[in-house]
Design a protein around this motif. Structure first.
Motif, PDB file in Angstrom:
ATOM      1  N   THR A  73       0.868  -1.186   0.000  1.00 49.91           N
ATOM      2  CA  THR A  73       0.000   0.000   0.000  1.00 49.91           C
ATOM      3  C   THR A  73       0.899   1.228   0.000  1.00 49.91           C
ATOM      4  OG1 THR A  73      -1.647  -1.221   1.234  1.00 49.91           O
ATOM      5  CG2 THR A  73      -1.841   1.175   1.231  1.00 49.91           C
ATOM      6  N   PRO A  74       0.767   2.061  -1.028  1.00 50.92           N
ATOM      7  CA  PRO A  74       1.692   3.196  -1.144  1.00 50.92           C
ATOM      8  C   PRO A  74       1.299   4.353  -0.215  1.00 50.92           C
ATOM      9  CG  PRO A  74       0.153   3.230  -2.954  1.00 50.92           C
ATOM     10  CD  PRO A  74      -0.208   2.032  -2.124  1.00 50.92           C
ATOM     11  N   VAL A  75       2.311   4.945   0.378  1.00 56.35           N
ATOM     12  CA  VAL A  75       2.100   6.176   1.149  1.00 56.35           C
ATOM     13  C   VAL A  75       3.163   7.178   0.703  1.00 56.35           C
ATOM     14  CG1 VAL A  75       2.172   7.234   3.417  1.00 56.35           C
ATOM     15  CG2 VAL A  75       1.119   5.002   3.140  1.00 56.35           C
ATOM     16  N   LEU A  76       2.714   8.365   0.361  1.00 52.71           N
ATOM     17  CA  LEU A  76       3.662   9.385  -0.076  1.00 52.71           C
ATOM     18  C   LEU A  76       3.827  10.391   1.043  1.00 52.71           C
ATOM     19  CD1 LEU A  76       5.134  10.015  -2.786  1.00 52.71           C
ATOM     20  CD2 LEU A  76       3.442  11.790  -3.105  1.00 52.71           C
ATOM     21  N   ASN A  77       5.050  10.530   1.474  1.00 54.69           N
ATOM     22  CA  ASN A  77       5.297  11.465   2.563  1.00 54.69           C
ATOM     23  C   ASN A  77       6.456  12.360   2.192  1.00 54.69           C
ATOM     24  OD1 ASN A  77       5.168  12.743   4.955  1.00 54.69           O
ATOM     25  ND2 ASN A  77       6.134  11.104   6.141  1.00 54.69           N
ATOM     26  N   GLN A  78       6.187  13.631   2.046  1.00 53.32           N
ATOM     27  CA  GLN A  78       7.210  14.603   1.659  1.00 53.32           C
ATOM     28  C   GLN A  78       7.953  14.161   0.411  1.00 53.32           C
ATOM     29  OE1 GLN A  78       9.006  17.049   4.265  1.00 53.32           O
ATOM     30  NE2 GLN A  78       7.076  17.222   5.317  1.00 53.32           N
ATOM     31  N   GLY A  79       7.210  13.708  -0.564  1.00 53.19           N
ATOM     32  CA  GLY A  79       7.815  13.344  -1.833  1.00 53.19           C
ATOM     33  C   GLY A  79       8.481  11.983  -1.824  1.00 53.19           C
ATOM     34  N   ARG A  80       8.387  11.311  -0.742  1.00 54.57           N
ATOM     35  CA  ARG A  80       9.051  10.030  -0.616  1.00 54.57           C
ATOM     36  C   ARG A  80       8.018   8.914  -0.611  1.00 54.57           C
ATOM     37  NH1 ARG A  80      14.322   8.662   2.430  1.00 54.57           N
ATOM     38  NH2 ARG A  80      15.474   9.451   0.627  1.00 54.57           N
ATOM     39  N   LEU A  81       8.280   7.873  -1.354  1.00 52.21           N
ATOM     40  CA  LEU A  81       7.319   6.787  -1.435  1.00 52.21           C
ATOM     41  C   LEU A  81       7.697   5.692  -0.444  1.00 52.21           C
ATOM     42  CD1 LEU A  81       4.874   5.758  -3.094  1.00 52.21           C
ATOM     43  CD2 LEU A  81       6.511   4.531  -4.504  1.00 52.21           C
TER      44      LEU A  81
END
Lengths: 489, 280
Positions: A170-178
């Motif tokens: 499940t992808p989570v994008l946090n501050q441009g980071r995957l």
């Protein structure tokens, strides 16, 4: 003037004379050109600035901003053909790359719409296929997949060797980071492969990719660029500035009236006068430190934060980073400017007006109230509004007093004008609520790695801030022209 | 007739002041309405007035003449204490209004200025309507009833011969009036508080000849009811409008007398030199 015409013999005899009619005229033309060009340069710079801002911001409202697939996984989607289909449950196939600016871009080459009942919709899944490099150290658990760095939660699922791997999660994008969460699967597809780019398959519920201007103005801040808006910052700024005006105008005008009309010119008033000029030039961050000590912490008089109940209203003591603290701090900042501007305006009222009033038997107060103040209103309002314009843009003192840069709540939970009329009781909570302000929201966006935040959204935010400033200056011009029409002398 | 110096002592021996003696009887006219006694005035350390003793007769026009900087305007301003507005100033001596020293600490300056009105050299209408300019004095004195104010405004404008020109535009800005009209408005404004004395500081110096003659006619009419002190640079004007003339030179009162006497048979050499245009 008749004596300007020179004697011809004299002009011919002294060619180096710098006072010939020609040089006088030439100097005039050069001077006029210099002054004119500097005005035009200033105007061009301003237009250029606004143009860039509009260009940057418009990209946000027109282009593919990002598709939020499922609730917590926005990934930028680039690709014109996919725009119309990006609604509902979708399966996207394409290339995942990192752009020069560090933005994670997903260029979808294939979009498949999947019809399913809502309750059966699974969490979003992403399948990444690419040349994986085994991490040199177990923590942080980062896998380099092409030029993409993916954070995975669990050491056991790590690819154990180099090669083309497929990661699912499940992808989570946090501050441009995957990063991948949930059940992460890793599978070696090929040991040696030429795959330079990372392909990805994305499954989940997509929300419309385009942010509307109205959405931008009516949403609170969000970690997802497609949902971020200014609402909390707008209301925070509105209340803080309103209270700043309410606090600083009576005190500022009162002080200026006393200094100009009542106080005698002695050592004390000269000292105050000198220090007012100095205070007007003190960096705003210094006022932030003062506000932090005096209003936010109240000199540490209260060992533990408590509340003081008055008329059913819980007033926090010390005040903390509330609207009231912010307004008091900004009042300190604008007071010297308001006082000095008001003094200038009072001084500009001709003495003949005062003398005329005194000669009719008016007291000092009657003279001030009926003659001096009305005549000084244009100058006072111009000065006050310029000071308030400065306060609106202030960031440093608010950060110092601890105002959050990311906040989704509005002061008193008032989110619309209608709400003020429906439940006026909320107004009582406004001064003691926490808040954030427009410049702080913009500052927070600019710090983000994701250029949607740091370029487009911040440009849009700055435009809103500029529009508010221009509106305020418009009010100043209106008041000045209205009052000046009757007061010429 | 030169007012004999002995007359000045009458005021002091008169005993307590008589309130509301503005519309005095004929006997009052013989007494000085205002009188300065040994008046010295200092701006900071420089002395502007030296020992001025000058009685001013009720319901007559007294002109103050003299070269620029001779102290005549300063003297005028001591009469209604407008010089109080100057921070660095000092005053010795007395100014008696109906026998009461206006510099007595008990005196209410505001009440004094209502009794002693003033018109300035440069017309200074307030940036308000014509009506509001005239109504300002009564208004700040506590008269708020519209019907009374209307009466005062009309009466004052009639007295200053401005009524016919502005009756249809009382709500226009006073700043739209011509220079002469503005000055007459200022006179109307001063009359609206029904003063007993009217001080005029070169009221016509910034006006054209026809406006000047209107102001002069006005002064002649107003002296029926008001005691007028007028400062002027223009000796013809002093000769035309005044009953008494005082000549100031370098802060001193050189000569004071009936206008015709002073202009035709001046006692002092300095006065003669000035009025014949040899200096000043």
């Amino acid at each position: 003037m008749s004596h300007v015409a020179p004697a011809p013999a004299k002009a011919a005899g002294t060619p180096a004379n710098s006072n010939t009619p020609f040089t006088r005229r030439a100097i005039g033309v050069v001077f006029e050109l210099a002054c004119g060009s500097s005005t035009w340069v200033g105007l061009l710079v301003l237009l250029f600035l606004i143009g860039i801002l509009i260009w940057r911001a418009s990209g946000y409202f027109q282009g593919p901003v990002g598709v939020q697939v499922a609730n917590a996984s926005p990934i930028l989607v680039v690709g014109e053909q996919s725009q119309e289909h990006l609604k509902g449950f979708v399966k996207l196939t394409g290339q995942l790359t990192v752009s020069k600016t560090g933005r994670l871009e997903f260029a979808a080459t294939k979009v498949k719409k999947i019809r399913r009942p809502v309750e059966e919709i699974p969490p979003a899944r992403v399948t990444l296929t690419g040349l994986a490099v085994r991490p040199s150290q177990p923590s942080p658990l980062e896998v380099r997949l092409g030029d993409l760095v993916v954070t995975v939660p669990d050491a056991t699922t790590l690819p154990s060797e180099n090669g083309v791997w497929q990661l699912k999660g499940t992808p989570v994008l946090n501050q441009g980071r995957l990063s991948l969460t949930g059940e992460v699967e890793c599978e070696l597809v090929e040991e040696q492969a030429p795959a330079a780019e990372t392909s990805a398959e994305l499954e989940g519920v997509a929300t419309p990719p385009r942010q509307t201007v109205w959405g931008f103005l009516s949403n609170s801040d969000s970690t997802y660029p497609g949902q971020a808006g200014l609402l909390a910052g707008f209301w925070g700024t509105f209340w803080v500035i309103l209270f700043t005006v309410v606090i600083s105008i009576p005190i500022g005008i009162g002080a200026a009236l006393y200094l100009e009309e009542y106080a005698t010119a002695n050592w004390t008033t000269r000292f105050i006068q000198l220090n007012l000029a100095n205070l007007a030039g003190v960096p705003s961050i210094v006022y932030g430190i003062l506000g932090l000590t005096v209003f936010v912490r109240m000199f540490g008089m209260f060992k533990e934060p408590g509340t003081w109940k008055v008329l059913g209203l819980a007033i926090p003591l010390p005040l903390g980073a509330s609207v009231l603290s912010g307004a008091l701090t900004l009042s300190l900042l604008v007071l010297p400017v308001v006082i000095i501007a008001t003094q200038e305006a009072l001084r500009a009222v001709p003495p003949s007006i005062r003398h005329g009033s005194y000669a009719l038997g008016a007291t000092r107060w009657q003279t001030i109230w009926h003659q001096v103040l009305p005549a000084a209103v244009p100058g006072i309002s111009t000065g006050v509004i310029l000071a308030i314009s400065r306060a609106i843009g202030e960031t440093a003192p608010l950060i110092i007093i601890g105002v959050p840069t990311f906040l989704q709540e509005t002061p008193g939970d008032i989110r619309s004008v209608g709400q003020v009329f429906q439940s006026p009781g909320d107004l009582a909570h406004v001064p003691f609520s926490s808040f954030t302000a427009l410049p702080l929201v913009i500052y927070q966006w600019i710090r983000q790695a994701d250029p949607t935040f740091s370029v487009s959204l911040s440009a849009a935010g700055i435009l809103v801030l500029l529009a508010m400033l221009l509106a305020l200056n418009g009010i100043a011009i209106f008041i000045r022209s209205r009052f000046q029409r009757q007061s010429r002398w | 007739m030169v007012i004999p110096p002995s007359l000045s002592h009458l005021a002091a021996s008169k005993g307590p002041p008589r309130p509301g003696s503005a519309a005095g009887t004929g006997a009052d006219d013989e007494l000085p309405k205002i009188e300065s006694k040994n008046l010295n005035f200092f701006y900071g350390s420089s002395q502007a007035l030296f020992d001025i003793c000058l009685p001013i007769r009720a319901r007559h026009v007294t002109a103050l003449i003299g070269p620029s900087g001779c102290g005549k305007s300063t003297f005028l301003r001591t009469l209604n204490r407008m010089n109080d507005l100057i921070e660095v100033r000092r005053l010795t001596g007395q100014v008696l209004l109906d026998g009461v020293d206006v510099y007595d600490p008990e005196i209410d300056v505001v009440a004094l200025r209502k009794r002693v009105g003033m018109v300035f050299q440069k017309s200074n209408p307030f940036p308000k309507s014509i009506y509001e300019n005239v109504a300002y004095g009564p208004r700040i004195a506590g008269t708020n009833k519209r019907s009374i104010l209307d009466g005062i405004v009309e009466d004052s404008l009639k007295k200053s011969a401005l009524w016919d020109e502005v009756r249809n535009r009382l709500n226009d800005s006073a700043l739209n009036l011509s220079g002469g009209q503005q000055q007459r408005l200022c006179i109307a404004r001063a009359l609206a508080t029904s003063p007993e004395v009217l001080l005029m500081d070169e009221p016509a110096s910034a006006l054209d000849p026809s406006s000047t003659s209107r102001i002069e006619d006005l002064v002649s009419e107003l002296k029926e009811n008001y005691t007028i002190v007028i400062v002027t640079h223009n000796m013809q004007q002093a000769a035309r409008v005044s009953d008494y003339t005082a000549f100031f030179y370098q802060g001193k009162l050189v000569e004071m007398g009936e206008t015709s006497t002073l202009f035709l048979k001046p006692k002092e050499k300095q006065t003669e030199d000035y009025i014949t245009g040899r200096f000043g």
